[in-house]
Structure formats: C-alpha cells, structure tokens
Scaffold this motif. Sequence first.
Motif, mmCIF file in Angstrom:
data_model
loop_
_atom_site.group_PDB
_atom_site.id
_atom_site.type_symbol
_atom_site.label_atom_id
_atom_site.label_comp_id
_atom_site.label_asym_id
_atom_site.label_seq_id
_atom_site.Cartn_x
_atom_site.Cartn_y
_atom_site.Cartn_z
ATOM 1 N N TRP A 27 0.353 73.085 40.786
ATOM 2 C CA TRP A 27 0.260 73.879 42.013
ATOM 3 C C TRP A 27 -0.291 73.023 43.156
ATOM 4 C CZ3 TRP A 27 -3.930 75.144 45.054
ATOM 5 C CH2 TRP A 27 -3.704 76.122 46.017
ATOM 6 N N THR A 31 1.463 72.079 46.889
ATOM 7 C CA THR A 31 0.900 72.304 48.229
ATOM 8 C C THR A 31 1.024 71.045 49.068
ATOM 9 O OG1 THR A 31 -1.376 71.819 47.558
ATOM 10 C CG2 THR A 31 -0.673 74.119 47.454
ATOM 11 N N ILE A 98 4.168 79.338 46.142
ATOM 12 C CA ILE A 98 2.828 78.757 46.024
ATOM 13 C C ILE A 98 1.771 79.861 46.047
ATOM 14 C CG2 ILE A 98 1.105 77.354 47.249
ATOM 15 C CD1 ILE A 98 3.492 75.536 48.129
#
Length: 109
Positions: A27, A31, A98
Amino acid sequence: MDIEAQNNLGHEADDFVLEKSALEAYWSRRTIDRAALVAALENRSIQEFHQIGHRILGSARTYGYPNLEAIAKRMDKLSAEELMNDGPGIILDFQTWIDETQVLLNRVD
C-alpha cells in the motif's frame, strides 16, 4: 474476512492477518506511485504514466488484486491523446483503491 475485503485484497485475503505488514508495504508503495502518476500527468509524460501502470499491473496480477489490476490495465493502455482527458479519472480510481485498502487495513487488528 468479508467478501468486500476479499475482492479488494485478492486471493491472499485468508492469510490477511499474517500478511498485513506485507500489504502495508505494498500500500505504501502504491501511494508513492500515485504521486508519480500525478507528476507524469502534469508533465504530460505518457511514457512515465505507462511505466508506472505496467509496474502496478504486474504486481497486482502477482499478488492477486483484481480491482487494482483493472485500474492498472487502463493506465498501461492509455494513449497519448487520452492522457489529459482520461488520466485524472484513472488517478482518482487508483486513489479510491488506495483509500479503500487503507480502510480495510485499519479494520484488522
């Protein structure tokens, strides 16, 4: 784990608790990719947009994230002519993935 979480997180969802740290790292990398996509859009760099999309596509397939894979396919296939019109929507969809993944991460103890 509920169906929504399994669809968002992929085929490894059953081992999610054990894999949480790996997903957090994944994750975090996404980003960073989002910021790079915004920069590619601002610079009108279809090559960079494709490169990022291709990398995400490969990892989404490998780790079994079908929702992310669909978004990454759109990144990878976008034409130079479509970049300025469709790129922002693709980035928004990526940001939604996200955000949804972060919510799921926060739901797991």
